[in-house]
Design a protein around this motif. Structure first.
Motif, PDB file in Angstrom:
ATOM      1  N   ASP A 108      44.729   5.330  85.641  1.00 30.47           N
ATOM      2  CA  ASP A 108      46.069   5.089  85.098  1.00 30.47           C
ATOM      3  C   ASP A 108      45.951   4.286  83.800  1.00 30.47           C
ATOM      4  O   ASP A 108      45.070   3.435  83.660  1.00 30.47           O
ATOM      5  CB  ASP A 108      46.967   4.352  86.095  1.00 30.47           C
TER       6      ASP A 108
ATOM      7  N   HIS B 140      53.799  -0.672  88.045  1.00 30.77           N
ATOM      8  CA  HIS B 140      54.144  -1.285  86.759  1.00 30.77           C
ATOM      9  C   HIS B 140      55.558  -0.838  86.350  1.00 30.77           C
ATOM     10  O   HIS B 140      56.085   0.133  86.918  1.00 30.77           O
ATOM     11  CB  HIS B 140      53.118  -0.884  85.694  1.00 30.77           C
TER      12      HIS B 140
ATOM     13  N   SER C 151      58.819   4.493  88.488  1.00 27.61           N
ATOM     14  CA  SER C 151      58.713   4.074  89.893  1.00 27.61           C
ATOM     15  C   SER C 151      58.874   2.569  90.116  1.00 27.61           C
ATOM     16  O   SER C 151      58.219   2.012  90.985  1.00 27.61           O
ATOM     17  CB  SER C 151      57.362   4.538  90.461  1.00 27.61           C
TER      18      SER C 151
ATOM     19  N   ILE D 174      66.503   5.280  96.911  1.00 32.08           N
ATOM     20  CA  ILE D 174      67.215   5.884  98.040  1.00 32.08           C
ATOM     21  C   ILE D 174      66.318   6.912  98.705  1.00 32.08           C
ATOM     22  O   ILE D 174      65.636   7.683  98.036  1.00 32.08           O
ATOM     23  CB  ILE D 174      68.513   6.570  97.560  1.00 32.08           C
TER      24      ILE D 174
ATOM     25  N   CYS E  82      64.519   2.632  83.109  1.00 33.04           N
ATOM     26  CA  CYS E  82      63.555   3.431  83.850  1.00 33.04           C
ATOM     27  C   CYS E  82      63.646   4.856  83.310  1.00 33.04           C
ATOM     28  O   CYS E  82      64.631   5.193  82.641  1.00 33.04           O
ATOM     29  CB  CYS E  82      63.930   3.377  85.332  1.00 33.04           C
TER      30      CYS E  82
HETATM   31  C1  LIG Z   1      66.282   4.659  87.547  1.00 34.70           C
HETATM   32  C2  LIG Z   1      65.653   5.596  88.517  1.00 34.70           C
HETATM   33  C3  LIG Z   1      66.193   5.708  89.788  1.00 34.70           C
HETATM   34  C4  LIG Z   1      65.645   6.596  90.704  1.00 34.70           C
HETATM   35  N1  LIG Z   1      66.166   6.649  91.956  1.00 34.70           N
HETATM   36  C5  LIG Z   1      65.580   7.426  92.887  1.00 34.70           C
HETATM   37  C6  LIG Z   1      66.014   7.367  94.227  1.00 34.70           C
HETATM   38  O1  LIG Z   1      66.916   6.595  94.562  1.00 34.70           O
HETATM   39  N2  LIG Z   1      65.387   8.163  95.139  1.00 34.70           N
HETATM   40  C7  LIG Z   1      64.368   8.987  94.792  1.00 34.70           C
HETATM   41  O2  LIG Z   1      63.860   9.689  95.663  1.00 34.70           O
HETATM   42  N3  LIG Z   1      63.921   9.051  93.525  1.00 34.70           N
HETATM   43  C8  LIG Z   1      64.494   8.297  92.566  1.00 34.70           C
HETATM   44  N4  LIG Z   1      64.048   8.298  91.286  1.00 34.70           N
HETATM   45  C9  LIG Z   1      62.999   9.257  90.915  1.00 34.70           C
HETATM   46  C10 LIG Z   1      61.632   8.789  91.310  1.00 34.70           C
HETATM   47  O3  LIG Z   1      61.511   7.405  91.166  1.00 34.70           O
HETATM   48  C11 LIG Z   1      60.639   9.560  90.466  1.00 34.70           C
HETATM   49  O4  LIG Z   1      60.827  10.963  90.693  1.00 34.70           O
HETATM   50  C12 LIG Z   1      59.220   9.209  90.805  1.00 34.70           C
HETATM   51  O5  LIG Z   1      59.049   7.815  90.799  1.00 34.70           O
HETATM   52  C13 LIG Z   1      58.301   9.867  89.781  1.00 34.70           C
HETATM   53  O6  LIG Z   1      56.981   9.500  90.069  1.00 34.70           O
HETATM   54  P1  LIG Z   1      55.799  10.025  89.181  1.00 34.70           P
HETATM   55  O7  LIG Z   1      54.570   9.743  89.951  1.00 34.70           O
HETATM   56  O8  LIG Z   1      56.054  11.422  88.735  1.00 34.70           O
HETATM   57  O9  LIG Z   1      55.855   9.152  87.827  1.00 34.70           O
HETATM   58  P2  LIG Z   1      55.399   7.633  87.626  1.00 34.70           P
HETATM   59  O10 LIG Z   1      55.589   6.855  88.851  1.00 34.70           O
HETATM   60  O11 LIG Z   1      56.013   7.163  86.360  1.00 34.70           O
HETATM   61  O12 LIG Z   1      53.821   7.752  87.433  1.00 34.70           O
HETATM   62  C14 LIG Z   1      53.197   8.337  86.334  1.00 34.70           C
HETATM   63  C15 LIG Z   1      51.938   7.545  86.091  1.00 34.70           C
HETATM   64  O13 LIG Z   1      51.085   8.252  85.208  1.00 34.70           O
HETATM   65  C16 LIG Z   1      50.449   7.329  84.355  1.00 34.70           C
HETATM   66  N5  LIG Z   1      50.002   8.066  83.177  1.00 34.70           N
HETATM   67  C17 LIG Z   1      50.742   8.874  82.407  1.00 34.70           C
HETATM   68  N6  LIG Z   1      50.010   9.390  81.394  1.00 34.70           N
HETATM   69  C18 LIG Z   1      48.761   8.899  81.548  1.00 34.70           C
HETATM   70  C19 LIG Z   1      47.558   9.056  80.798  1.00 34.70           C
HETATM   71  N7  LIG Z   1      47.485   9.832  79.709  1.00 34.70           N
HETATM   72  N8  LIG Z   1      46.455   8.388  81.206  1.00 34.70           N
HETATM   73  C20 LIG Z   1      46.503   7.598  82.316  1.00 34.70           C
HETATM   74  N9  LIG Z   1      47.643   7.401  83.048  1.00 34.70           N
HETATM   75  C21 LIG Z   1      48.749   8.039  82.668  1.00 34.70           C
HETATM   76  C22 LIG Z   1      51.559   6.325  84.076  1.00 34.70           C
HETATM   77  O14 LIG Z   1      51.057   5.100  83.588  1.00 34.70           O
HETATM   78  C23 LIG Z   1      52.226   6.197  85.428  1.00 34.70           C
HETATM   79  O15 LIG Z   1      51.663   5.146  86.191  1.00 34.70           O
HETATM   80  C24 LIG Z   1      64.560   7.413  90.343  1.00 34.70           C
HETATM   81  C25 LIG Z   1      63.997   7.302  89.069  1.00 34.70           C
HETATM   82  C26 LIG Z   1      64.531   6.388  88.161  1.00 34.70           C
HETATM   83  C27 LIG Z   1      63.919   6.268  86.802  1.00 34.70           C
END
Ligand SMILES: Cc1cc2nc3c(=O)[nH]c(=O)nc-3n(C[C@H](O)[C@H](O)[C@H](O)COP(=O)(O)OP(=O)(O)OC[C@H]3O[C@@H](n4cnc5c(N)ncnc54)[C@H](O)[C@@H]3O)c2cc1C
Length: 397
Positions: A36, A42, A47, A53, A328
């Motif tokens: 990461d 972070h 996230s 929810i 976010c």
């Molecule tokens: C305000 C808000 C409210 C939400 N509410 C809900 C809810 O109530 N219920 C629900 O189910 N979902 C909810 N969601 C959606 C949910 O949180 C997201 O769908 C989920 O967290 C996405 O996870 P992810 O792993 O795709 O992204 P992330 O958790 O952002 O992870 C991506 C990771 O990739 C890393 N990364 C990216 N590019 C690189 C690179 N080139 N090299 C190394 N590392 C890299 C980043 O640093 C990061 O740690 C909400 C989202 C937000 C923003």
């Protein structure tokens, strides 16, 4: 390449989806590396913010419900294995207009789809008329033309603790984790393995999983041209002398989809006691942002306008001034669904994004399924319902 730099599998991005995938790969005995660019959990991606929810009858589409059901089992297992608390089943409301026109997450008839999913999957719920809702949950000033779905098993997850626990679990099962390293290149070698280049080294793996959330477009710009990253704002409002109404014992999580416009709000009980306030938000899709250059300042006017336009009349026990706020990122597709699949031009790479603002609750089961795909070629819960819809070949080097 040394043995220390080559792995069976490599996961890029250790947020919600990546930490779950890494955990299940390591648990399955796969020699896996997770990378990461920050040190998860972070506050720079999608996230963070202490609560997400979770609900089982999914208004975004009934096909998501098996992932939510399986995720609840997995969160429970993690809680037991790691002696921690991740899932808080305080109940959940979906409020909407009786004509069921209301949108949420860009999906029409959110309330109707939720009820249909609950009926199909036998999920315990009540349907409340406007009068019943006011009596049982006086926090919500619903109109006579509104009604609600109440789900007993719904509630909230602590996203930071979920990620922390899964990363810790992955390490216990033998995964290697590299933080504060940004992946800048991914290429296929003549032998068919994948090389992943970071600012600190090059690693190779037989297969990779890209769970880069809002940054996935930066890694594969031509493969995901239709994704948009949007900035969302979360606000915490004081509960004041009405705090007793908003404790987790009395206040469920909720989604309120408006009938007069394609908009809505969602919120949580006061999980941090009388001083913490309750977290509320709407969803904003107007403009796209670069995840590396997000304006994190929330002007007071934005909070006041949100309170006056969305909250004041609907939740009259709450008040200004806002206690705190944060921003976010949502990564959204045009129809607000997920995108999951092997890249056609790079089949050793399984990509998981976007999750269109509703991915957290499903992330444990998606991670488990992704690990099964990598380890065995297929998964118990099929991931092919969310194919990559747009593709032009390119890799970054
Ligand atoms: C305000 C808000 C409210 C939400 N509410 C809900 C809810 O109530 N219920 C629900 O189910 N979902 C909810 N969601 C959606 C949910 O949180 C997201 O769908 C989920 O967290 C996405 O996870 P992810 O792993 O795709 O992204 P992330 O958790 O952002 O992870 C991506 C990771 O990739 C890393 N990364 C990216 N590019 C690189 C690179 N080139 N090299 C190394 N590392 C890299 C980043 O640093 C990061 O740690 C909400 C989202 C937000 C923003």
């Amino acid at each position: 390449m040394s043995k220390e730099s080559s792995y069976d599998a490599l996961v890029i991005g250790l947020g919600a989806m990546g930490s779950a995938t890494l955990y299940h790969l390591a648990k399955a005995g796969i020699r896996v590396l997770g990378i990461d660019q920050f040190a998860p959990p972070h506050p720079h991606g999608s996230s963070h913010g202490e609560t997400r929810i979770t609900r089982l009858a999914i208004g975004e589409g009934e096909r998501y419900t098996p992932f939510a059901l399986r995720s609840h089992e997995l969160w429970r297992d993690l809680e037991t294995e790691h002696n921690t608390k991740l899932l808080f089943p305080v109940g959940g409301l979906v409020i909407g207009d009786n004509s069921r026109r209301g949108f949420f997450h860009n999906k029409p008839d959110f309330l109707g789809t939720t009820i249909a999913a609950a009926q199909k999957h036998g999920i315990r719920h009540d349907i409340l008329s406007s009068q019943e809702l006011r009596k049982r949950f006086p926090q919500f000033n619903v109109a006579p033309n509104e009604s609600a779905y109440f789900e007993y098993e719904a509630g909230y997850l602590n996203p930071e603790e979920c990620i922390r626990t899964q990363l810790h679990g992955a390490q216990k099962h033998g995964a290697t984790i590299k933080t504060n390293q940004r992946v800048s290149g991914i290429r296929q070698t003549p032998l068919g393995t994948i090389e992943v280049i970071t600012d600190e080294g090059t690693y190779s793996a037989e297969q990779i999983v890209v769970t880069a959330g809002p940054w996935i477009q930066k890694l594969f710009p031509d493969t995901f041209p239709a994704l948009r990253v949007t900035r969302q704002t979360l606000h915490w409002f004081p509960t004041g002398r009405h705090h007793a109404l908003f404790t987790p014992e009395r206040c469920p999580v909720f989604i309120w989809s408006f009938s007069d416009r394609e908009d809505g709000i969602y919120g949580f009980p006061a999980v941090d006691g009388p001083r913490g306030g309750i977290k509320l938000a709407s969803e904003r899709y107007e403009s796209s942002v670069d995840p590396d250059h997000v304006d994190r300042i929330v002007p007071e006017l934005a909070t006041t306008t949100f309170f006056n336009d969305y909250i004041k009349d609907r939740m009259p026990h709450l008040s200004l001034p806002c206690i705190r706020h944060t921003t976010c990122l949502y990564t959204v597709t045009p129809n607000s669904d997920f995108v999951i699949g092997r890249l056609p031009h790079l089949p050793q790479c399984l990509a998981i994004s976007a999750c269109s603002g509703h991915g957290f609750k499903h992330s444990a089961a998606v991670g488990e399924a992704a690990a099964q795909v990598i380890a065995k070629g297929s998964s118990v819960l099929p991931l092919d319902a969310f194919p990559i819809p747009f593709h032009r070949p390119s890799t970054i080097t």
